[in-house]
Design a protein around this motif. Sequence first.
Motif, short mmCIF file in Angstrom:
data_model
loop_
_atom_site.label_atom_id
_atom_site.label_comp_id
_atom_site.label_asym_id
_atom_site.label_seq_id
_atom_site.Cartn_x
_atom_site.Cartn_y
_atom_site.Cartn_z
N MET A 224 0.07 4.52 1.85
CA MET A 224 0.71 5.38 0.81
C MET A 224 2.02 5.68 1.37
O MET A 224 3.03 5.33 0.61
CB MET A 224 -0.20 6.61 0.17
CG MET A 224 0.84 7.42 -0.84
SD MET A 224 0.12 9.03 -1.09
CE MET A 224 0.45 9.93 0.42
N ALA A 236 -3.60 2.17 -5.16
CA ALA A 236 -3.98 3.23 -4.73
C ALA A 236 -4.91 3.99 -5.99
O ALA A 236 -5.21 3.19 -6.94
CB ALA A 236 -2.77 4.17 -4.73
N VAL A 241 -2.70 9.91 -4.89
CA VAL A 241 -1.14 9.71 -5.14
C VAL A 241 -0.54 10.62 -6.12
O VAL A 241 0.58 10.37 -6.45
CB VAL A 241 -0.42 8.25 -5.08
CG1 VAL A 241 -1.19 7.28 -4.20
CG2 VAL A 241 -1.26 7.54 -6.61
#
Length: 297
Positions: A224, A236, A241
């Motif tokens: 990330m 992701a 996130v």
Amino acid sequence: MDLNRVPLAGLRAVEVVARRGSLGAAAAELGVTPGAVSQQVSRVERIFGVPLFERTPAGMVPTALGAEVAGHLSAGFARLAAAVGRGFDRSEARLTISAPPLFATRWLVFRLARFGAENPGIQVRLQAETAFVNPDQSDIDLCVRVGRGGWPGVRAERLFAHRMFPVCGVQNAARLQRPADLAGMPVIRDAHAMVDWSVWLGPEGLSEDILAEGPVFSDAGLCMDAAMTGAGVFLAWDALVHDQLERGTLVEPFPGKRRATGLAYWLVSGAEGLRRAPQRAFRRWLKAELAASGLVE
């Protein structure tokens, strides 16, 4: 048999090895070395005069007697854990939460202060770990885990679906107008990913063959971070996130295309459920925070 002839630590080792399937996994749970666990198990076997496990390349496999003994021990240690729990002074409310490291460090820890403000009488201890823990057999009060549910001997409440989708840094967003544009981007890969790109590409009629090479990291958090620097695109998931998307340090180039993986986040408690008020308070707070983050379906 006189119970005093058999060391309690040895019986605990037998139970954990039978449940976890290997000396290494048992050692990690007990906080000792695999050699120490092996010695404890061998000591009990010498006292009993019969083997309780078959030592195989795949791990420790209980014999028929070993499985029977381990079943009784699991029930017994669960009752001991319940007795010890009731022995603590619960007027000083303590709550030990176990959660996956990335969920703990990338989402939960930034919100725990609000739980403390709303529940000033509850002292929270957070453990970041991935191994499954039965709260009835440990000092853990509640677990958050990712999986398909159906764990024996516990209660598990589904919290939200585990969904995957591509993300990238702001500097790369303009290059990704449609899914086929992924073919021109470096792909950041997690070496320990539970789900591969086919989960997302398949519904788009695309194959993993279109994906280019890119950096590989041993941790999804590093992936990330690399995506934020412009190193490429990363597959992701929501909880990882969420905050970066909110802050604008990451971009979701294909909104509305989050794909369910069949996995979910679960809140796991002991077989008797949420017996204590601090457990119930944390459940209410957690579900409210998840809803505020848009993670609950």
